[in-house]
Scaffold this motif. Structure first.
Motif, PDB file in Angstrom:
ATOM      1  N   TYR A 187     -38.062 -21.072 -54.052  1.00  0.00           N
ATOM      2  CA  TYR A 187     -36.949 -21.814 -53.462  1.00  0.00           C
ATOM      3  C   TYR A 187     -37.453 -23.179 -53.011  1.00  0.00           C
ATOM      4  O   TYR A 187     -38.482 -23.280 -52.335  1.00  0.00           O
ATOM      5  CB  TYR A 187     -36.364 -21.051 -52.266  1.00  0.00           C
ATOM      6  N   HIS A 188     -36.723 -24.225 -53.374  1.00  0.00           N
ATOM      7  CA  HIS A 188     -37.082 -25.585 -53.011  1.00  0.00           C
ATOM      8  C   HIS A 188     -36.183 -26.090 -51.886  1.00  0.00           C
ATOM      9  O   HIS A 188     -34.974 -25.868 -51.903  1.00  0.00           O
ATOM     10  CB  HIS A 188     -36.967 -26.515 -54.223  1.00  0.00           C
ATOM     11  N   PHE A 189     -36.789 -26.761 -50.950  1.00  0.00           N
ATOM     12  CA  PHE A 189     -36.063 -27.281 -49.793  1.00  0.00           C
ATOM     13  C   PHE A 189     -34.853 -28.106 -50.244  1.00  0.00           C
ATOM     14  O   PHE A 189     -34.942 -28.913 -51.161  1.00  0.00           O
ATOM     15  CB  PHE A 189     -36.992 -28.162 -48.949  1.00  0.00           C
ATOM     16  N   GLY A 190     -33.722 -27.872 -49.583  1.00  0.00           N
ATOM     17  CA  GLY A 190     -32.525 -28.654 -49.869  1.00  0.00           C
ATOM     18  C   GLY A 190     -31.612 -28.053 -50.913  1.00  0.00           C
ATOM     19  O   GLY A 190     -30.625 -28.675 -51.296  1.00  0.00           O
ATOM     20  N   ARG A 191     -31.931 -26.852 -51.407  1.00  0.00           N
ATOM     21  CA  ARG A 191     -31.085 -26.157 -52.394  1.00  0.00           C
ATOM     22  C   ARG A 191     -30.884 -26.985 -53.666  1.00  0.00           C
ATOM     23  O   ARG A 191     -29.853 -26.907 -54.318  1.00  0.00           O
ATOM     24  CB  ARG A 191     -29.716 -25.809 -51.796  1.00  0.00           C
ATOM     25  N   LYS A 192     -31.877 -27.740 -54.020  1.00  0.00           N
ATOM     26  CA  LYS A 192     -31.730 -28.626 -55.173  1.00  0.00           C
ATOM     27  C   LYS A 192     -31.914 -27.863 -56.483  1.00  0.00           C
ATOM     28  O   LYS A 192     -32.714 -26.939 -56.577  1.00  0.00           O
ATOM     29  CB  LYS A 192     -32.739 -29.775 -55.090  1.00  0.00           C
ATOM     30  N   PRO A 242     -23.073 -16.369 -45.559  1.00  0.00           N
ATOM     31  CA  PRO A 242     -23.600 -17.666 -46.020  1.00  0.00           C
ATOM     32  C   PRO A 242     -25.034 -17.883 -45.538  1.00  0.00           C
ATOM     33  O   PRO A 242     -25.460 -17.321 -44.523  1.00  0.00           O
ATOM     34  CB  PRO A 242     -22.654 -18.685 -45.368  1.00  0.00           C
ATOM     35  N   PHE A 243     -25.742 -18.706 -46.265  1.00  0.00           N
ATOM     36  CA  PHE A 243     -27.069 -19.122 -45.829  1.00  0.00           C
ATOM     37  C   PHE A 243     -26.928 -20.256 -44.812  1.00  0.00           C
ATOM     38  O   PHE A 243     -25.988 -21.055 -44.888  1.00  0.00           O
ATOM     39  CB  PHE A 243     -27.906 -19.593 -47.019  1.00  0.00           C
ATOM     40  N   PRO A 244     -27.840 -20.349 -43.862  1.00  0.00           N
ATOM     41  CA  PRO A 244     -27.761 -21.422 -42.877  1.00  0.00           C
ATOM     42  C   PRO A 244     -28.116 -22.760 -43.503  1.00  0.00           C
ATOM     43  O   PRO A 244     -28.690 -22.817 -44.599  1.00  0.00           O
ATOM     44  CB  PRO A 244     -28.810 -21.009 -41.839  1.00  0.00           C
ATOM     45  N   PRO A 245     -27.808 -23.860 -42.821  1.00  0.00           N
ATOM     46  CA  PRO A 245     -28.204 -25.183 -43.327  1.00  0.00           C
ATOM     47  C   PRO A 245     -29.716 -25.365 -43.222  1.00  0.00           C
ATOM     48  O   PRO A 245     -30.412 -24.602 -42.550  1.00  0.00           O
ATOM     49  CB  PRO A 245     -27.453 -26.149 -42.409  1.00  0.00           C
ATOM     50  N   GLU A 246     -30.210 -26.389 -43.888  1.00  0.00           N
ATOM     51  CA  GLU A 246     -31.633 -26.733 -43.783  1.00  0.00           C
ATOM     52  C   GLU A 246     -31.925 -27.315 -42.392  1.00  0.00           C
ATOM     53  O   GLU A 246     -31.048 -27.924 -41.785  1.00  0.00           O
ATOM     54  CB  GLU A 246     -32.029 -27.735 -44.860  1.00  0.00           C
ATOM     55  N   PRO A 247     -33.113 -27.127 -41.850  1.00  0.00           N
ATOM     56  CA  PRO A 247     -34.271 -26.475 -42.487  1.00  0.00           C
ATOM     57  C   PRO A 247     -34.295 -24.964 -42.317  1.00  0.00           C
ATOM     58  O   PRO A 247     -35.232 -24.305 -42.749  1.00  0.00           O
ATOM     59  CB  PRO A 247     -35.452 -27.116 -41.773  1.00  0.00           C
ATOM     60  N   ALA A 248     -33.238 -24.403 -41.667  1.00  0.00           N
ATOM     61  CA  ALA A 248     -33.242 -22.970 -41.391  1.00  0.00           C
ATOM     62  C   ALA A 248     -33.256 -22.145 -42.675  1.00  0.00           C
ATOM     63  O   ALA A 248     -33.892 -21.087 -42.739  1.00  0.00           O
ATOM     64  CB  ALA A 248     -32.037 -22.596 -40.529  1.00  0.00           C
ATOM     65  N   ALA A 249     -32.557 -22.603 -43.726  1.00  0.00           N
ATOM     66  CA  ALA A 249     -32.518 -21.849 -44.979  1.00  0.00           C
ATOM     67  C   ALA A 249     -33.912 -21.748 -45.597  1.00  0.00           C
ATOM     68  O   ALA A 249     -34.353 -20.666 -45.997  1.00  0.00           O
ATOM     69  CB  ALA A 249     -31.553 -22.505 -45.958  1.00  0.00           C
TER      70      ALA A 249
END
Length: 481
Positions: free
Chosen positions: A331-336, A437-444
């Motif tokens: 998994y890459h930061f930011g859901r990119k 739902p998944f939490p927002p970054e950076p928590a995800a």
């Protein structure tokens, strides 16, 4: 980690020579083996201007293609249009391992955890879906290399032998002891196995997408490729979809965009892109084939949290090859979702080490292809649905790696939802509920990292799940594999 049990694949990473790994991957193409095919169809034209449709499908992967096919089967006169942002089957549908499984809920245990009252019915519907999948392949003479000989789950650690025996308590599943499992596929790592004879088929992933598109065209579906939907809105009793150079006014719309950001922004938090990787061997020699066995064309997976999947395939020249993938889920930061993430040398090296450790008799084999791609992962590990815009727009996503078979079922559900009628499928809890739902970054990013770390620790602790994992299971965020 030093106080934990060293698992089989740790040893392989330490023991397989780095020179062997480097040599095996030296000439590998970093593109999907399945898509690297001279028989790949030429793309359809892109959309320019305005058109109308009775049913518009956004997305040219399995879900969209199955929706189009079944819509025309239900009503041959219906005007169905499908648009695809790039090319038919170019993403997950053309990059996966080709395991077509009956399960709609990512395995019985996961189904019991999330939908205990409905799990038995969903197992029946999943088996029915796989039967109907096979019947469709036969009905339309689809050249997709469909082989329904089952799948073998193998124990690679001593504590997993009991798990194999437990799996074999199910109907149609055979328990294989240490000797028997090696007669099916010969690896010193395999301590036992559960051979499921009926609930998994193998297909050529890209051919499946291309053949679904062929059948759809023959049934009258209108296709536009390199046509990305950018906006959705209501328009005088219809739905308007804007593209870069056109628009479509449709009576009904089915959104089948998989891992890519949904046009329904409220669902973007329910999906995270997780990257999976695979290798494909060059053709094996007769001696190598004899050394490994694998005479029965079954799929293969081990029983670890970070599991490998593997399968045989026969190429266009009649040669036997082996696909080997899984283990890392990145998994890459930011859901990119980026094409640069499709290649990961560290994971390719790791997979090669595990492959040669499990199959030392294949030490001279080279890999022709090494590739990766994003999986549409949701917190419950199986599909979810929505109906919006006054019942005119349906959405389906979240298959989490089991979409080859389940996408057909998801398409069927979307068509039922768009019909406006109550059916057995529209009333399912699976359809009426949604994943957390998944939490927002950076928590995800932090949450995925913590989850991964605990799954790794469980593999090193005889499968014992930590208090954290048990809590995540309880609240519905349990990543069971």
């Amino acid at each position: 980690m030093s106080t934990q049990h060293q698992i089989t694949f740790d040893r392989h990473e330490a023991e397989v020579p780095s020179a062997l790994i480097a040599e095996s991957l030296k000439n590998a193409k970093h593109t999907s083996y399945w898509l690297d095919n001279e028989d790949r169809p030429q793309p359809h034209a892109s959309l320019h201007g305005s058109i109308t449709a009775e049913l518009l499908i956004v997305g040219g992967g399995y879900t969209g293609l199955w929706t189009a096919l079944q819509a025309k089967e239900r009503d041959p006169q219906r005007h169905v249009v499908l648009i695809e942002g790039q090319r038919i089957g170019w993403a997950a549908s053309g990059r996966n391992g080709g395991f077509c499984e009956a399960s709609l809920v990512h395995g019985e245990a996961n189904g019991d955890n999330h939908l205990p009252k409905e799990n038995a019915l969903l197992a029946e519907l999943g088996a029915q879906n796989l039967d109907e999948f096979e019947a469709t392949v036969l009905k339309y003479s689809m050249d997709v290399d469909f082989i329904r000989e089952g799948a073998l789950s193998v124990a690679t650690e001593a504590h997993q032998v009991a798990w194999a025996a437990e799996e074999a308590e199910a109907s149609g599943v055979d328990y294989l002891d240490d000797h028997q499992v090696k007669t099916v596929i010969n690896s010193p790592d395999f301590l036992a196995g559960a051979l499921d004879n009926k609930s998994t088929a193998l297909v050529h992933p890209a051919k499946l997408a291309w053949e679904l598109a062929r059948v759809c065209r023959e049934l009258g579906v209108e296709f536009y490729e390199h046509t990305q939907a950018v906006e959705i809105s209501d328009a005088a009793g219809k739905v308007k979809i804007l593209t870069a150079d056109g628009q479509i006014l449709a009576d009904r719309v089915a959104l089948a965009t998989n891992v890519f950001p949904s046009l329904l922004k409220r669902h973007r938090a329910r999906i995270v892109p997780v990257y999976d990787y695979a290798l494909m061997t060059e053709p094996l020699t007769e001696e190598q084939r004899a050394a490994i066995g694998w005479d029965r064309m079954v799929g293969l997976a081990d029983m670890n949290n970070r599991f490998h999947y593997s399968r045989p395939t026969i190429d266009a020249d009649g040669n036997f090859r082996i696909l080997y993938g899984g283990y890392d889920a990145v998994y890459h930061f930011g859901r990119k979702v980026r094409s640069s993430y499709d290649s990961n040398q560290a994971t390719f090296d790791k997979l090669a080490a595990h492959f040669f450790g499990s199959f030392p008799q294949l030490a001279g084999v080279k890999f022709s292809h090494a590739w990766g791609g994003a999986i549409d992962t949701c917190s419950r590990f199986f599909s979810f649905f929505d109906l919006t815009h006054g019942g005119k727009v349906a959405y389906c996503a979240g298959f989490t790696g089991l979409g080859v078979g389940a996408s057909r079922f998801g398409a069927k559900v979307m068509l039922d939802l768009l019909s406006g009628e109550k059916t057995e499928l529209t009333e399912l809890e699976l359809v009426r509920t949604k994943p957390i739902p998944f939490p927002p970054e950076p928590a995800a990013w932090l949450g995925v990292k913590i989850m991964t770390d605990h799954l790794v620790k469980a593999d090193h602790n005889e499968g014992q799940r930590s208090a954290f994992l048990k809590l995540m299971d309880k609240i519905g965020m349990g990543f069971d594999s």
